[in-house]
Design a protein around this motif. Structure first.
Motif, PDB file in Angstrom:
ATOM      1  N   LEU A  59      -1.738  18.394 -10.974  1.00 40.10           N
ATOM      2  CA  LEU A  59      -2.150  19.751 -10.625  1.00 40.10           C
ATOM      3  C   LEU A  59      -1.101  20.767 -11.076  1.00 40.10           C
ATOM      4  CD1 LEU A  59      -3.725  19.246  -7.087  1.00 40.10           C
ATOM      5  CD2 LEU A  59      -4.884  20.066  -9.127  1.00 40.10           C
ATOM      6  N   GLY A  60       0.180  20.401 -10.960  1.00 38.39           N
ATOM      7  CA  GLY A  60       1.247  21.299 -11.377  1.00 38.39           C
ATOM      8  C   GLY A  60       1.241  21.565 -12.873  1.00 38.39           C
ATOM      9  N   LEU A  61       0.933  20.523 -13.648  1.00 37.36           N
ATOM     10  CA  LEU A  61       0.904  20.663 -15.106  1.00 37.36           C
ATOM     11  C   LEU A  61      -0.465  21.119 -15.620  1.00 37.36           C
ATOM     12  CD1 LEU A  61       2.849  17.422 -16.120  1.00 37.36           C
ATOM     13  CD2 LEU A  61       3.711  19.766 -16.082  1.00 37.36           C
ATOM     14  N   LYS A  62      -1.442  21.198 -14.692  1.00 37.10           N
ATOM     15  CA  LYS A  62      -2.813  21.585 -15.031  1.00 37.10           C
ATOM     16  C   LYS A  62      -3.429  20.634 -16.070  1.00 37.10           C
ATOM     17  CE  LYS A  62      -1.859  26.429 -14.035  1.00 37.10           C
ATOM     18  NZ  LYS A  62      -1.859  27.826 -14.520  1.00 37.10           N
ATOM     19  N   LYS A  63      -3.104  19.337 -15.945  1.00 32.86           N
ATOM     20  CA  LYS A  63      -3.634  18.320 -16.849  1.00 32.86           C
ATOM     21  C   LYS A  63      -4.657  17.413 -16.147  1.00 32.86           C
ATOM     22  CE  LYS A  63      -0.815  19.365 -20.270  1.00 32.86           C
ATOM     23  NZ  LYS A  63      -1.322  19.958 -21.526  1.00 32.86           N
ATOM     24  N   TYR A  64      -5.030  17.786 -14.920  1.00 28.64           N
ATOM     25  CA  TYR A  64      -5.881  16.914 -14.130  1.00 28.64           C
ATOM     26  C   TYR A  64      -7.296  16.777 -14.687  1.00 28.64           C
ATOM     27  CZ  TYR A  64      -7.836  21.246 -12.336  1.00 28.64           C
ATOM     28  OH  TYR A  64      -8.443  22.464 -12.251  1.00 28.64           O
ATOM     29  N   ARG A  65      -7.789  17.787 -15.410  1.00 27.70           N
ATOM     30  CA  ARG A  65      -9.170  17.737 -15.888  1.00 27.70           C
ATOM     31  C   ARG A  65      -9.378  16.591 -16.875  1.00 27.70           C
ATOM     32  NH1 ARG A  65     -11.852  22.210 -14.112  1.00 27.70           N
ATOM     33  NH2 ARG A  65     -10.606  24.082 -13.676  1.00 27.70           N
ATOM     34  N   ILE A  66      -8.365  16.313 -17.702  1.00 29.69           N
ATOM     35  CA  ILE A  66      -8.474  15.225 -18.670  1.00 29.69           C
ATOM     36  C   ILE A  66      -8.541  13.880 -17.953  1.00 29.69           C
ATOM     37  CG2 ILE A  66      -7.330  14.059 -20.598  1.00 29.69           C
ATOM     38  CD1 ILE A  66      -5.973  16.750 -21.248  1.00 29.69           C
TER      39      ILE A  66
ATOM     40  N   GLN B  86       0.808  -1.220   0.000  1.00 25.93           N
ATOM     41  CA  GLN B  86       0.000   0.000   0.000  1.00 25.93           C
ATOM     42  C   GLN B  86       0.842   1.271   0.000  1.00 25.93           C
ATOM     43  OE1 GLN B  86      -3.019   0.163   3.097  1.00 25.93           O
ATOM     44  NE2 GLN B  86      -2.865   2.378   3.156  1.00 25.93           N
ATOM     45  N   LYS B  87       1.956   1.294   0.747  1.00 30.79           N
ATOM     46  CA  LYS B  87       2.755   2.517   0.869  1.00 30.79           C
ATOM     47  C   LYS B  87       3.381   2.939  -0.463  1.00 30.79           C
ATOM     48  CE  LYS B  87       3.707   2.396   5.810  1.00 30.79           C
ATOM     49  NZ  LYS B  87       4.738   2.384   6.875  1.00 30.79           N
ATOM     50  N   ILE B  88       3.672   1.962  -1.321  1.00 32.89           N
ATOM     51  CA  ILE B  88       4.191   2.305  -2.649  1.00 32.89           C
ATOM     52  C   ILE B  88       3.140   3.080  -3.429  1.00 32.89           C
ATOM     53  CG2 ILE B  88       4.973   1.389  -4.865  1.00 32.89           C
ATOM     54  CD1 ILE B  88       7.028   1.098  -2.676  1.00 32.89           C
ATOM     55  N   TRP B  89       1.900   2.612  -3.350  1.00 32.05           N
ATOM     56  CA  TRP B  89       0.806   3.280  -4.061  1.00 32.05           C
ATOM     57  C   TRP B  89       0.490   4.639  -3.448  1.00 32.05           C
ATOM     58  CZ3 TRP B  89       0.420   1.809  -8.612  1.00 32.05           C
ATOM     59  CH2 TRP B  89       0.479   0.457  -8.984  1.00 32.05           C
ATOM     60  N   VAL B  90       0.633   4.757  -2.118  1.00 29.03           N
ATOM     61  CA  VAL B  90       0.442   6.058  -1.450  1.00 29.03           C
ATOM     62  C   VAL B  90       1.412   7.082  -2.030  1.00 29.03           C
ATOM     63  CG1 VAL B  90       0.828   7.308   0.722  1.00 29.03           C
ATOM     64  CG2 VAL B  90      -0.527   5.212   0.718  1.00 29.03           C
ATOM     65  N   LEU B  91       2.681   6.679  -2.176  1.00 28.04           N
ATOM     66  CA  LEU B  91       3.700   7.563  -2.726  1.00 28.04           C
ATOM     67  C   LEU B  91       3.394   7.935  -4.175  1.00 28.04           C
ATOM     68  CD1 LEU B  91       6.453   8.982  -2.528  1.00 28.04           C
ATOM     69  CD2 LEU B  91       7.530   6.816  -3.188  1.00 28.04           C
ATOM     70  N   LEU B  92       3.010   6.943  -4.984  1.00 22.66           N
ATOM     71  CA  LEU B  92       2.747   7.184  -6.402  1.00 22.66           C
ATOM     72  C   LEU B  92       1.499   8.055  -6.608  1.00 22.66           C
ATOM     73  CD1 LEU B  92       3.573   3.669  -7.908  1.00 22.66           C
ATOM     74  CD2 LEU B  92       4.933   5.762  -8.054  1.00 22.66           C
ATOM     75  N   ILE B  93       0.446   7.813  -5.831  1.00 18.91           N
ATOM     76  CA  ILE B  93      -0.782   8.615  -5.952  1.00 18.91           C
ATOM     77  C   ILE B  93      -0.520  10.065  -5.543  1.00 18.91           C
ATOM     78  CG2 ILE B  93      -3.083   8.975  -4.946  1.00 18.91           C
ATOM     79  CD1 ILE B  93      -3.415   5.932  -4.920  1.00 18.91           C
ATOM     80  N   SER B  94       0.238  10.259  -4.450  1.00 18.52           N
ATOM     81  CA  SER B  94       0.566  11.614  -4.002  1.00 18.52           C
ATOM     82  C   SER B  94       1.393  12.344  -5.058  1.00 18.52           C
ATOM     83  CB  SER B  94       1.347  11.559  -2.682  1.00 18.52           C
ATOM     84  OG  SER B  94       0.597  10.913  -1.674  1.00 18.52           O
ATOM     85  N   ALA B  95       2.384  11.646  -5.623  1.00 23.41           N
ATOM     86  CA  ALA B  95       3.240  12.242  -6.653  1.00 23.41           C
ATOM     87  C   ALA B  95       2.434  12.553  -7.911  1.00 23.41           C
ATOM     88  CB  ALA B  95       4.395  11.294  -6.984  1.00 23.41           C
ATOM     89  N   ALA B  96       1.541  11.637  -8.277  1.00 25.53           N
ATOM     90  CA  ALA B  96       0.708  11.846  -9.472  1.00 25.53           C
ATOM     91  C   ALA B  96      -0.215  13.052  -9.287  1.00 25.53           C
ATOM     92  CB  ALA B  96      -0.112  10.601  -9.766  1.00 25.53           C
TER      93      ALA B  96
ATOM     94  N   SER C 145       1.002  31.415  -3.967  1.00 22.14           N
ATOM     95  CA  SER C 145       0.283  31.039  -2.750  1.00 22.14           C
ATOM     96  C   SER C 145      -0.782  29.989  -3.049  1.00 22.14           C
ATOM     97  CB  SER C 145      -0.372  32.279  -2.122  1.00 22.14           C
ATOM     98  OG  SER C 145       0.600  33.236  -1.778  1.00 22.14           O
ATOM     99  N   PHE C 146      -1.470  30.133  -4.185  1.00 21.96           N
ATOM    100  CA  PHE C 146      -2.488  29.161  -4.592  1.00 21.96           C
ATOM    101  C   PHE C 146      -1.870  27.773  -4.706  1.00 21.96           C
ATOM    102  CE2 PHE C 146      -4.965  26.783  -7.670  1.00 21.96           C
ATOM    103  CZ  PHE C 146      -6.284  27.091  -7.352  1.00 21.96           C
ATOM    104  N   ARG C 147      -0.715  27.697  -5.363  1.00 27.44           N
ATOM    105  CA  ARG C 147      -0.042  26.405  -5.552  1.00 27.44           C
ATOM    106  C   ARG C 147       0.449  25.831  -4.223  1.00 27.44           C
ATOM    107  NH1 ARG C 147       1.784  29.304 -10.061  1.00 27.44           N
ATOM    108  NH2 ARG C 147       3.742  29.881  -9.025  1.00 27.44           N
TER     109      ARG C 147
END
Length: 401
Positions: free
Chosen positions: A136-143, A121-131, A313-315
């Motif tokens: 959000l950083g690349l603003k590609k989350y809507r797709i 589970q902890k591997i997936w926790v890390l990957l989901i958080s990073a993803a 600040s938003f980021r």
């Protein structure tokens, strides 16, 4: 052109439903059904009605004043001290709620992937958080979000289909509409309310309505969209309680692990149950893991007057929420307990956000004919009083043990 106008009538209400049908709802409703059978169905009815009442107020605020809830909370107070208090309490409530919710989302998503892979589970926790940070950083989350919400929708349809297949006793279900309070159920009652009436949704919905419908003449369309979508979400939640009751409560089985949650869909999917449920659970967690931090930043921007996505600040706000969720998720807490706690935290924060909303809706100078009347104020006060009582009682119980 007419077709386009008709299409534009729907949208913001379904965003609210998609936001609360996540791993928290599936887990909390499953535990409610497994531990108490149909007895707490009435709580979901109350929570659904409460959501409609509060979200209607949030949307009507935007239509009547032209400001969303965050902007109104910044502009409303007349004194500097009152403004500071309003802003501090609002940001604290939203940030704390989203951080707690984020931990549940990340763990929920990792739990779903753990069901269908051999990775811990902890591997997936890390990957989901990073993803989440990357998207959000690349603003590609809507797709990505559209694909994930589609999977969540399919999982919701699965629960409705399972309900039809198992053919539960309708008489017993109707008894669940009668209020009762089984022993040791107050915590799960608050969690059911917290997973349905999500405080940050008040800010998101208010803003979405302001952007979708810019005139008071769309009040009827706005209410239709809201009522249909929230009632659908409430019905799905009730379906989960019923299927869980049949799978666990009626057989005397306790839920001790996330993998057990999938068994309520076994009559529908058979040997593919764990894989399909895990995929849907991951989608619910991942989509919410993206939405919650963005909502916290969006609400903060409205209250503080930032230019939304164009500020550092938003980021920092959405990144802070994700990191807080990640840190909590890395501890060896029981995943089910963390997810339920997130819903309890939302239930405690809810009275704060609701009270602010009620105050702003009574500003007749800004709202004019769309301000709250006596009936709407009475409903709002009843809702806030009930939720506040449950939240305070659960806090008091911690010190009585």
């Amino acid at each position: 052109m007419a077709g386009k106008t008709k299409k534009s009538r729907f949208g913001p209400g379904f965003l609210v439903t998609a936001a609360f049908i996540g791993p928290g709802t599936v887990t909390t409703c499953s535990i409610a059904g497994a531990d108490f059978g149909y007895a707490l169905i009435y709580v979901l009815i109350f929570a659904t009605v409460t959501t409609i009442i509060l979200q209607e107020m949030a949307g009507r605020l935007s239509l009547g004043s032209g400001f969303d809830l965050g902007q109104s909370l910044r502009e409303y107070p007349s004194s500097k001290l009152a403004k500071i208090i309003f802003i501090t309490l609002t940001i604290s409530a939203i940030s704390l709620g989203c951080a707690a919710y984020e931990a549940g989302n990340i763990i929920g998503g990792s739990l779903g992937l753990e069901m269908i892979t051999s990775l811990p589970q902890k591997i997936w926790v890390l990957l989901i958080s990073a993803a989440s940070i990357t998207l959000l950083g690349l603003k590609k989350y809507r797709i990505i979000e559209k694909a994930l919400i589609s999977l969540v929708f399919l999982m919701s349809v699965s629960f409705i289909s399972a309900l039809i297949i198992i053919k539960p006793d309708l008489t017993l279900i109707l008894k669940g509409f009668v209020p009762s309070l089984p022993r040791n159920s107050l915590l799960i009652v608050l969690a059911l309310i917290g997973t349905t009436v999500v405080p940050y949704n008040l800010f998101l919905h208010s803003s979405a309505v302001r952007k979708k419908w810019r005139s008071k003449k769309y009040l009827k369309d706005f209410r239709k969209d809201l009522t249909l979508s929230i009632c659908l979400g409430g019905f799905i939640s009730v379906c989960i309680i019923v299927t869980s009751s049949v799978a666990f409560f009626q057989k005397g089985i306790e839920i001790n692990s996330g993998a057990q949650l999938a068994q309520q869909l076994k009559p529908l999917f058979g040997p593919l149950t764990n894989f399909l449920f895990g995929l849907g659970f991951f989608a619910a967690g991942m989509s919410s893991a993206i939405t919650a931090p963005y909502a916290a930043a969006f609400a903060s921007s409205g209250v503080l007057g930032w230019k939304e996505e164009n500020t550092k600040s938003f980021r920092l706000v959405w990144m802070g929420v994700i990191l807080a969720g990640f840190v909590v998720s890395m501890f060896d807490f029981n995943p089910i307990s963390v997810i339920v706690f997130a819903q309890v935290a939302n239930g405690i924060i809810l009275p704060v956000a609701s009270l602010f909303l009620l105050i702003v809706l009574n500003d007749r100078k800004r709202m004019k004919e769309m301000a709250n009347d006596f009936k709407k104020n009475l409903l709002g006060i009843v809702v806030i009083s009930v939720v506040s009582f449950i939240g305070i009682w659960n806090i008091v119980k911690l010190f009585l043990k």
